[in-house]
Design an enzyme around this catalytic site. Structure first.
Site, PDB file in Angstrom:
ATOM      1  N   ASN A   9      31.175  37.813  49.419  1.00 26.06           N
ATOM      2  CA  ASN A   9      30.244  37.588  48.308  1.00 26.06           C
ATOM      3  C   ASN A   9      30.445  36.160  47.830  1.00 26.06           C
ATOM      4  O   ASN A   9      31.413  35.858  47.145  1.00 26.06           O
ATOM      5  CB  ASN A   9      30.558  38.610  47.199  1.00 26.06           C
ATOM      6  CG  ASN A   9      29.764  38.358  45.929  1.00 26.06           C
ATOM      7  OD1 ASN A   9      28.810  37.581  45.934  1.00 26.06           O
ATOM      8  ND2 ASN A   9      30.151  39.020  44.850  1.00 26.06           N
ATOM      9  N   LYS A  11      28.824  34.467  45.718  1.00 26.74           N
ATOM     10  CA  LYS A  11      28.461  34.261  44.299  1.00 26.74           C
ATOM     11  C   LYS A  11      27.643  32.964  44.149  1.00 26.74           C
ATOM     12  O   LYS A  11      26.898  32.611  45.052  1.00 26.74           O
ATOM     13  CB  LYS A  11      29.719  34.268  43.445  1.00 26.74           C
ATOM     14  CG  LYS A  11      30.587  35.518  43.693  1.00 26.74           C
ATOM     15  CD  LYS A  11      31.663  35.701  42.689  1.00 26.74           C
ATOM     16  CE  LYS A  11      32.464  36.974  43.009  1.00 26.74           C
ATOM     17  NZ  LYS A  11      33.501  37.257  42.037  1.00 26.74           N
ATOM     18  N   HIS A  95      27.187  44.563  40.672  1.00 27.46           N
ATOM     19  CA  HIS A  95      28.446  43.811  40.582  1.00 27.46           C
ATOM     20  C   HIS A  95      28.863  43.673  39.119  1.00 27.46           C
ATOM     21  O   HIS A  95      28.011  43.557  38.233  1.00 27.46           O
ATOM     22  CB  HIS A  95      28.266  42.427  41.229  1.00 27.46           C
ATOM     23  CG  HIS A  95      29.570  41.711  41.389  1.00 27.46           C
ATOM     24  ND1 HIS A  95      30.162  41.021  40.369  1.00 27.46           N
ATOM     25  CD2 HIS A  95      30.413  41.632  42.449  1.00 27.46           C
ATOM     26  CE1 HIS A  95      31.314  40.515  40.798  1.00 27.46           C
ATOM     27  NE2 HIS A  95      31.486  40.876  42.058  1.00 27.46           N
ATOM     28  N   GLU A  97      29.881  41.267  37.471  1.00 24.99           N
ATOM     29  CA  GLU A  97      29.329  40.084  36.793  1.00 24.99           C
ATOM     30  C   GLU A  97      27.878  40.329  36.379  1.00 24.99           C
ATOM     31  O   GLU A  97      27.432  39.840  35.335  1.00 24.99           O
ATOM     32  CB  GLU A  97      29.479  38.854  37.705  1.00 24.99           C
ATOM     33  CG  GLU A  97      30.937  38.411  37.778  1.00 24.99           C
ATOM     34  CD  GLU A  97      31.383  37.848  39.120  1.00 24.99           C
ATOM     35  OE1 GLU A  97      30.537  37.402  39.913  1.00 24.99           O
ATOM     36  OE2 GLU A  97      32.611  37.852  39.366  1.00 24.99           O
ATOM     37  N   GLU A 167      35.786  47.824  42.625  1.00 22.22           N
ATOM     38  CA  GLU A 167      36.324  46.528  42.218  1.00 22.22           C
ATOM     39  C   GLU A 167      36.837  46.612  40.787  1.00 22.22           C
ATOM     40  O   GLU A 167      36.049  46.503  39.838  1.00 22.22           O
ATOM     41  CB  GLU A 167      35.237  45.448  42.282  1.00 22.22           C
ATOM     42  CG  GLU A 167      34.617  45.266  43.648  1.00 22.22           C
ATOM     43  CD  GLU A 167      33.929  43.919  43.762  1.00 22.22           C
ATOM     44  OE1 GLU A 167      34.383  43.106  44.559  1.00 22.22           O
ATOM     45  OE2 GLU A 167      32.965  43.664  43.027  1.00 22.22           O
ATOM     46  N   GLY A 173      38.591  37.714  40.774  1.00 23.01           N
ATOM     47  CA  GLY A 173      38.716  36.288  40.518  1.00 23.01           C
ATOM     48  C   GLY A 173      39.938  35.898  39.716  1.00 23.01           C
ATOM     49  O   GLY A 173      40.075  34.755  39.286  1.00 23.01           O
ATOM     50  N   SER A 213      40.356  39.925  44.266  1.00 22.83           N
ATOM     51  CA  SER A 213      41.447  39.067  44.743  1.00 22.83           C
ATOM     52  C   SER A 213      42.043  39.547  46.064  1.00 22.83           C
ATOM     53  O   SER A 213      43.252  39.456  46.284  1.00 22.83           O
ATOM     54  CB  SER A 213      42.534  38.924  43.668  1.00 22.83           C
ATOM     55  OG  SER A 213      41.993  38.322  42.503  1.00 22.83           O
ATOM     56  N   GLY A 234      35.422  37.710  47.284  1.00 21.22           N
ATOM     57  CA  GLY A 234      34.821  36.573  46.597  1.00 21.22           C
ATOM     58  C   GLY A 234      35.475  35.276  47.054  1.00 21.22           C
ATOM     59  O   GLY A 234      35.120  34.706  48.087  1.00 21.22           O
ATOM     60  N   GLY A 235      36.455  34.826  46.292  1.00 23.50           N
ATOM     61  CA  GLY A 235      37.086  33.520  46.531  1.00 23.50           C
ATOM     62  C   GLY A 235      37.512  33.286  47.971  1.00 23.50           C
ATOM     63  O   GLY A 235      37.247  32.221  48.544  1.00 23.50           O
TER      64      GLY A 235
END
Ligand code: PGA
Length: 255
Positions: A9, A11, A95, A97, A167, A173, A213, A234-235
């Site tokens: 993802n 983002k 999600h 967010e 999640e 994150g 993470s 993500g990251g």
């Protein structure tokens, strides 16, 4: 048999040119991947160009959101058939967010899931508790509400065409990952909710990803858990080598 599904993802990261570059790197790195379903989710803006890059490869394309209406006066939104036209196969829905910043609710998640399925795309339904909810002992009630809301009105055949991403919001994150045990317990609970709704066979067939993470250092431990069937990343998905460092351990796991 459940598929191991690893989705990146991206983002709100990467320009179109940067997205094309990252997608090109992921396609090259994922060439030898056989059993893991590898998915990347660039921004809406980059989807069409990235679709050209992944065409003919074993990397699949996801969007990060969708609107549930077909068309019309919904400034800023993108419809499911627009995504379908350019080759999107998966859509991330709900999600945290989106829930936190943009007013996503279980009801809008449900509408989006139905719309996406009506066009034969697969929803990746995100659920998870905040730290305050977990500390208050509300983990199970939050997950129950989210699962029941997302699957409202879906028949067993539809449920089989979904993916869940568990999640924990406190792990997204933050660099803090749920321990293997914490994640496994939550996943087993989510699967038990699916079993209540659809029976054990259906519940055992739905892939449940972990997100928050996840990185090469903790991927093997998480993926080894009985009810963890992949990851929403993500990251660590913003570089091809760290993303593949999560995908690769999934190759030797079967569920
Ligand atoms: P993270 O994000 O891997 O950066 O924690 C995961 C997600 O939000 O899907």
């Amino acid at each position: 048999m459940r598929k191991i599904v690893i989705a990146g993802n991206w983002k709100m990261n990467k320009t179109v040119a940067e997205s094309v570059k990252l997608a090109t790197d992921v396609v090259a790195a994922a060439q030898g991947i056989r059993s893991v379903v590898v998915i990347i989710a660039p921004t809406y803006l980059a989807l069409a160009k990235v679709a050209e890059v992944v065409q003919g490869s074993n990397v699949k394309l996801a969007a990060q959101d969708v609107h549930w209406e077909n068309q019309g006066a919904f400034t800023g939104k993108v419809s499911a058939d627009m995504l379908k036209e350019i080759g999107v196969e998966y859509v991330i829905i709900g999600h945290s967010e989106q829930r936190t910043y943009f007013g996503e609710t279980d009801a809008t998640v449900n509408k989006k899931v139905r719309k996406v399925q009506s066009l034969d795309m697969t929803p990746i339904i995100c659920i998870g508790e905040t730290l305050a909810e977990r500390k208050d002992g509300r983990l199970e009630s939050v997950l129950t509400t989210q699962v029941n809301g997302a699957y409202e009105g879906l028949a067993a055949d539809d449920a089989l065409r979904t993916i869940i991403a568990y999640e924990p919001v406190w792990a997204i994150g933050t660099g803090v990952t749920a321990s293997d045990d914490e994640a496994q317990q939550a996943h087993a609970f989510v699967r038990s909710l699916l079993a209540i709704r659809y029976g054990e066979d259906v519940a055992q067939s739905i892939s449940i990803q972990y997100g928050g993470s996840m990185k090469p250092e903790n991927a093997a431990g998480l993926l080894a858990q009985t009810d963890i069937d992949g990851g929403l990343i993500g990251g660590a998905a913003l570089k091809a080598d760290s993303f593949l460092g999560i995908v690769t351990p999934g190759e030797s796991i079967s569920k």
